[in-house]
Scaffold this motif. Structure first.
Motif, PDB file in Angstrom:
ATOM      1  N   ALA A   1      54.973   8.285  46.425  1.00 47.67           N
ATOM      2  CA  ALA A   1      55.520   9.532  46.489  1.00 47.67           C
ATOM      3  C   ALA A   1      54.742  10.167  47.635  1.00 47.67           C
ATOM      4  O   ALA A   1      55.420  10.955  48.492  1.00 47.67           O
ATOM      5  CB  ALA A   1      55.652  10.234  45.053  1.00 47.67           C
ATOM      6  N   THR A   2      53.245  10.206  47.313  1.00 44.40           N
ATOM      7  CA  THR A   2      52.291  10.851  48.461  1.00 44.40           C
ATOM      8  C   THR A   2      52.863  10.561  49.801  1.00 44.40           C
ATOM      9  O   THR A   2      52.836  11.186  50.826  1.00 44.40           O
ATOM     10  CB  THR A   2      51.027  10.789  47.961  1.00 44.40           C
ATOM     11  N   ARG A   3      52.780   9.259  50.078  1.00 43.14           N
ATOM     12  CA  ARG A   3      53.051   8.775  51.343  1.00 43.14           C
ATOM     13  C   ARG A   3      54.281   8.779  51.758  1.00 43.14           C
ATOM     14  O   ARG A   3      54.484   9.134  53.222  1.00 43.14           O
ATOM     15  CB  ARG A   3      52.559   6.917  51.450  1.00 43.14           C
ATOM     16  N   LEU A   4      55.340   8.898  51.187  1.00 41.10           N
ATOM     17  CA  LEU A   4      56.603   9.337  51.600  1.00 41.10           C
ATOM     18  C   LEU A   4      56.629  10.545  51.973  1.00 41.10           C
ATOM     19  O   LEU A   4      57.249  11.120  53.050  1.00 41.10           O
ATOM     20  CB  LEU A   4      57.764   9.039  50.477  1.00 41.10           C
ATOM     21  N   ASP A   5      56.062  11.668  51.390  1.00 33.74           N
ATOM     22  CA  ASP A   5      55.682  12.936  51.615  1.00 33.74           C
ATOM     23  C   ASP A   5      55.096  12.976  53.085  1.00 33.74           C
ATOM     24  O   ASP A   5      55.518  13.816  53.920  1.00 33.74           O
ATOM     25  CB  ASP A   5      54.985  13.811  50.694  1.00 33.74           C
ATOM     26  N   SER A   6      53.929  12.352  53.142  1.00 32.38           N
ATOM     27  CA  SER A   6      53.168  12.376  54.331  1.00 32.38           C
ATOM     28  C   SER A   6      54.029  11.811  55.481  1.00 32.38           C
ATOM     29  O   SER A   6      53.894  12.180  56.910  1.00 32.38           O
ATOM     30  CB  SER A   6      52.049  11.557  54.035  1.00 32.38           C
ATOM     31  N   LEU A   7      54.884  10.713  55.296  1.00 32.62           N
ATOM     32  CA  LEU A   7      55.759  10.202  56.222  1.00 32.62           C
ATOM     33  C   LEU A   7      56.844  11.359  56.750  1.00 32.62           C
ATOM     34  O   LEU A   7      57.023  11.441  57.883  1.00 32.62           O
ATOM     35  CB  LEU A   7      56.440   9.021  55.885  1.00 32.62           C
ATOM     36  N   ALA A   8      57.365  11.921  55.933  1.00 33.30           N
ATOM     37  CA  ALA A   8      58.179  12.874  56.415  1.00 33.30           C
ATOM     38  C   ALA A   8      57.648  13.910  56.978  1.00 33.30           C
ATOM     39  O   ALA A   8      58.066  14.486  58.096  1.00 33.30           O
ATOM     40  CB  ALA A   8      59.019  13.692  55.001  1.00 33.30           C
ATOM     41  N   LEU A   9      56.240  14.556  56.804  1.00 33.93           N
ATOM     42  CA  LEU A   9      55.643  15.412  57.571  1.00 33.93           C
ATOM     43  C   LEU A   9      55.260  14.899  58.984  1.00 33.93           C
ATOM     44  O   LEU A   9      55.492  15.581  59.830  1.00 33.93           O
ATOM     45  CB  LEU A   9      54.464  15.728  56.695  1.00 33.93           C
ATOM     46  N   GLN A  10      54.715  13.692  58.912  1.00 32.93           N
ATOM     47  CA  GLN A  10      54.362  13.083  60.131  1.00 32.93           C
ATOM     48  C   GLN A  10      55.596  12.892  61.104  1.00 32.93           C
ATOM     49  O   GLN A  10      55.522  13.172  62.325  1.00 32.93           O
ATOM     50  CB  GLN A  10      53.768  11.821  60.046  1.00 32.93           C
ATOM     51  N   ARG A  11      56.886  12.822  60.498  1.00 33.62           N
ATOM     52  CA  ARG A  11      58.059  12.376  61.297  1.00 33.62           C
ATOM     53  C   ARG A  11      58.297  13.919  61.907  1.00 33.62           C
ATOM     54  O   ARG A  11      58.843  13.916  63.124  1.00 33.62           O
ATOM     55  CB  ARG A  11      59.075  12.059  60.551  1.00 33.62           C
ATOM     56  N   GLN A  12      58.184  14.920  61.105  1.00 33.67           N
ATOM     57  CA  GLN A  12      58.473  16.301  61.767  1.00 33.67           C
ATOM     58  C   GLN A  12      57.467  16.457  62.956  1.00 33.67           C
ATOM     59  O   GLN A  12      57.932  17.126  63.769  1.00 33.67           O
ATOM     60  CB  GLN A  12      58.540  17.310  60.757  1.00 33.67           C
ATOM     61  N   ARG A  13      56.216  16.130  62.807  1.00 35.96           N
ATOM     62  CA  ARG A  13      55.185  16.517  63.835  1.00 35.96           C
ATOM     63  C   ARG A  13      55.561  15.520  64.888  1.00 35.96           C
ATOM     64  O   ARG A  13      55.363  16.188  66.412  1.00 35.96           O
ATOM     65  CB  ARG A  13      53.775  15.940  63.295  1.00 35.96           C
ATOM     66  N   PHE A  14      56.136  14.238  64.722  1.00 31.68           N
ATOM     67  CA  PHE A  14      56.231  13.806  65.775  1.00 31.68           C
ATOM     68  C   PHE A  14      57.528  14.134  66.715  1.00 31.68           C
ATOM     69  O   PHE A  14      57.684  14.262  67.831  1.00 31.68           O
ATOM     70  CB  PHE A  14      56.503  11.925  65.241  1.00 31.68           C
ATOM     71  N   GLU A  15      58.727  14.613  65.776  1.00 27.21           N
ATOM     72  CA  GLU A  15      60.079  15.209  66.732  1.00 27.21           C
ATOM     73  C   GLU A  15      59.520  16.394  67.331  1.00 27.21           C
ATOM     74  O   GLU A  15      60.012  16.924  68.396  1.00 27.21           O
ATOM     75  CB  GLU A  15      60.819  15.345  65.523  1.00 27.21           C
ATOM     76  N   ALA A  16      58.507  16.964  66.875  1.00 26.77           N
ATOM     77  CA  ALA A  16      58.023  18.407  67.597  1.00 26.77           C
ATOM     78  C   ALA A  16      57.162  18.056  68.545  1.00 26.77           C
ATOM     79  O   ALA A  16      56.585  18.956  69.421  1.00 26.77           O
ATOM     80  CB  ALA A  16      57.456  19.151  66.514  1.00 26.77           C
ATOM     81  N   GLY A  17      56.769  16.809  68.944  1.00 28.36           N
ATOM     82  CA  GLY A  17      55.558  16.313  69.761  1.00 28.36           C
ATOM     83  C   GLY A  17      54.409  16.756  69.695  1.00 28.36           C
ATOM     84  O   GLY A  17      53.445  16.493  70.637  1.00 28.36           O
ATOM     85  N   VAL A  18      53.934  17.131  68.342  1.00 24.42           N
ATOM     86  CA  VAL A  18      52.631  16.984  68.074  1.00 24.42           C
ATOM     87  C   VAL A  18      51.866  16.032  67.785  1.00 24.42           C
ATOM     88  O   VAL A  18      50.768  15.706  68.065  1.00 24.42           O
ATOM     89  CB  VAL A  18      52.626  18.250  66.871  1.00 24.42           C
ATOM     90  N   ALA A  19      52.552  14.934  67.207  1.00 26.29           N
ATOM     91  CA  ALA A  19      51.853  13.500  66.755  1.00 26.29           C
ATOM     92  C   ALA A  19      52.414  12.555  67.642  1.00 26.29           C
ATOM     93  O   ALA A  19      53.627  12.553  68.180  1.00 26.29           O
ATOM     94  CB  ALA A  19      52.065  13.275  65.176  1.00 26.29           C
ATOM     95  N   SER A  20      51.681  11.481  67.698  1.00 21.31           N
ATOM     96  CA  SER A  20      52.108  10.275  68.314  1.00 21.31           C
ATOM     97  C   SER A  20      52.918   9.404  67.749  1.00 21.31           C
ATOM     98  O   SER A  20      53.177   9.370  66.690  1.00 21.31           O
ATOM     99  CB  SER A  20      50.876   9.691  69.193  1.00 21.31           C
ATOM    100  N   GLU A  21      53.739   8.603  68.300  1.00 19.44           N
ATOM    101  CA  GLU A  21      54.424   7.461  67.648  1.00 19.44           C
ATOM    102  C   GLU A  21      53.432   6.498  66.854  1.00 19.44           C
ATOM    103  O   GLU A  21      54.012   6.153  65.824  1.00 19.44           O
ATOM    104  CB  GLU A  21      55.278   6.726  68.879  1.00 19.44           C
ATOM    105  N   LEU A  22      52.378   6.170  67.541  1.00 19.50           N
ATOM    106  CA  LEU A  22      51.608   5.318  66.792  1.00 19.50           C
ATOM    107  C   LEU A  22      51.027   5.748  65.571  1.00 19.50           C
ATOM    108  O   LEU A  22      51.106   5.049  64.728  1.00 19.50           O
ATOM    109  CB  LEU A  22      50.031   5.289  67.741  1.00 19.50           C
ATOM    110  N   GLU A  23      50.920   7.100  65.415  1.00 15.43           N
ATOM    111  CA  GLU A  23      50.309   7.537  64.085  1.00 15.43           C
ATOM    112  C   GLU A  23      51.696   7.528  63.271  1.00 15.43           C
ATOM    113  O   GLU A  23      51.442   7.274  62.031  1.00 15.43           O
ATOM    114  CB  GLU A  23      49.902   9.232  64.319  1.00 15.43           C
ATOM    115  N   LEU A  24      52.846   7.822  63.524  1.00 17.30           N
ATOM    116  CA  LEU A  24      53.849   7.710  62.797  1.00 17.30           C
ATOM    117  C   LEU A  24      54.094   6.344  62.354  1.00 17.30           C
ATOM    118  O   LEU A  24      54.530   6.200  61.040  1.00 17.30           O
ATOM    119  CB  LEU A  24      55.166   8.213  63.750  1.00 17.30           C
TER     120      LEU A  24
END
Length: 484
Positions: A194-217
């Motif tokens: 559950a924690t990692r799925l929450d982190s994945l959802a947040l990371q996907r939002q950051r990736f779509e916003a251009g804040v995070a890289s695809e590697l991190e996603l």
């Protein structure tokens, strides 16, 4: 007249007392150590030692298993069989008495060279009723040795029942600890997923916003998938453990399919006995039921030697009957119709092509086998106890280390997240800390299970609970305790 009476009295005394062939059993001298390598407290062990874990659910499971487990029921039935066999062996030492009655009506032919006298009725009635007795004098102890062997067989089955019961209690305890450990590991893994799925959802939002890289996603996706893949494995192990425990408890097929074992305290809440007293090494010979069983099997095999040797000597049998015989039923029990007979016979083996000698040698070989099994059982018992003492001590050390590891990784994860949030370190540091913490938490649960199981193994190795139990076992080992 006096010499004749003395000779007669002596003969009667010899016939009654006789002699008992074969060696009398003497316990083997065992070279036991004076103390265990690990210092222990030589105090009593509670008879119901499993209650020390302070879990009513475990207590209820053990009581259910003691009442329904098929292996234990089989061991109890074997005790009943051995007790009946002892009754058969004892009965051979007593005379056999039977009642017999017969009635016959016959006609004698009148067309014979020697014809019946005139006036004699050719039809004859014969009524007969007797009490027949037969007794083989146990002059050489054949039946006494057979009874001795049967009594030892009974004690062996009783100790086998105790050994099966002890093993069952330890197995149920270990199974329950494994069940609660898997429950905890499944809960930890679900929380991590559950924690990692929450982190994945947040990371996907950051990736779509251009804040995070695809590697991190992709790294977060991989870690979430790894946790999800671990969950079915643990849930499969949990389902298997539930089924195995239900079978161990002796539940019906309907109950095995339709219900799951009850849960009690969480694994971290189970009380670990502070110390398991081992007592003196020599006490192991009295406390372990499997050792008592092996010794009684040796006693039985030793007695069978004397039973086999008795075949070398003559057997003396006394027989007789008392009753009445008459042509009419009304006169059957009258004084003139009374009949009786007393007789004796002796039989001595002359030639059997070495059969008796071979039987004696076979009995002696079985005694040596039983001796080797007894000595091997003692060696295995000391090995089990030493292994269990070491395992108990090392399990505590392992749990302390795993707990320190979890504490350290929890702190490391907090710092990694803080550093990542402040842009000091990369997401990889956070993921590494999360993976390490998950493994450490699962290992800590496993260490808790191992520690609990180690105490159960030590109780089993020491022969279970023996608080105030030595006197009861000594009484069970006496002829009266064995059914007479």
């Amino acid at each position: 007249m006096m010499p004749h009476r003395m000779v007669a009295a002596t003969l009667v005394a010899v016939l009654i007392a006789g002699c008992t062939l074969g060696p009398d059993y003497r316990r083997q001298t065992i070279d036991t150590p004076e103390a265990w390598p690990t210092p222990t407290t030589a105090t009593s062990v509670p008879a119901e030692w499993w209650r020390g874990y302070q879990d009513p659910a475990l207590d209820a499971m053990i009581q259910e298993a003691l009442g329904h487990n098929t292996d234990l029921r089989l061991a109890i039935a074997r005790v009943d069989e051995a007790r009946a066999s002892l009754g058969v062996a004892r009965a051979d030492q007593w005379p056999g008495v039977s009642a017999n009655a017969s009635a016959a009506r016959t006609r004698t032919s009148e067309d014979l060279p020697l014809a019946l006298p005139s006036g004699v009725d050719p039809i004859n009635n014969n009524m007969r009723a007797t009490l027949d007795a037969s007794y083989e004098i146990d002059l050489w102890g054949k039946y006494r040795r057979a009874t001795e062997a049967a009594r030892a067989d009974l004690l062996a089955t009783q100790f086998n029942r105790d050994a099966v019961q002890l093993a069952l209690i330890a197995e149920v305890s270990r199974g329950y600890f494994n069940l609660r450990a898997l429950d905890a590991q499944v809960a930890i893994t679900k929380r991590t997923v559950a924690t990692r799925l929450d982190s994945l959802a947040l990371q996907r939002q950051r990736f779509e916003a251009g804040v995070a890289s695809e590697l991190e996603l992709r790294q977060v996706e991989a870690d979430a998938a790894a946790a999800q893949a671990l969950l079915p494995v643990l849930e499969t192990q949990l389902a298997r453990q539930e089924t195995a425990l239900s079978v161990l408890l002796g539940r019906s097929p309907r109950a095995i399919v339709g219900s799951t074992p009850e849960r009690g305290a969480a694994i971290e809440a189970l009380t670990v006995p502070p110390a398991v007293p081992a007592g003196l090494p020599s006490d192991l010979l009295e406390h372990r039921p499997d050792l008592r069983q092996a010794e009684q099997q040796l006693v039985s095999a030793n007695a069978r030697i004397g039973q086999a040797k008795a075949a070398y000597f003559p057997s003396i049998t006394l027989t007789g009957f008392l009753g009445g015989e008459s042509t009419t039923l009304a006169d059957l029990f009258s004084a003139p119709a009374r009949i009786w007979e007393v007789s004796g016979s002796a039989a001595q083996l002359v030639f059997d092509a070495g059969r008796t000698g071979s039987r004696v040698k076979a009995a002696q070989a079985r005694e040596q086998q039983a001796l080797a099994q007894y000595q091997g059982a003692i060696q295995n018992a000391f090995r089990d106890t030493l292994d269990a003492l070491v395992a108990q001590r090392k399990a505590r050390e392992t749990l302390d280390a795993e707990q320190a590891r979890v504490t350290a990784l929890q702190s490391a994860l907090e710092h990694a997240r803080l550093r990542y949030k402040n842009g000091v370190s990369s997401l990889l540091d956070v993921l590494d800390s999360e993976r390490g913490l998950l493994a450490a938490e699962l290992n800590r649960v496993e260490a808790q299970r191992v520690q609990l199981a180690a105490t159960a193994d030590l109780y089993k190795a020491l022969g279970g609970g023996w608080e105030g139990d030595r006197q009861a076992k000594q009484q069970a080992s006496s002829p009266a305790g064995a059914g007479g």
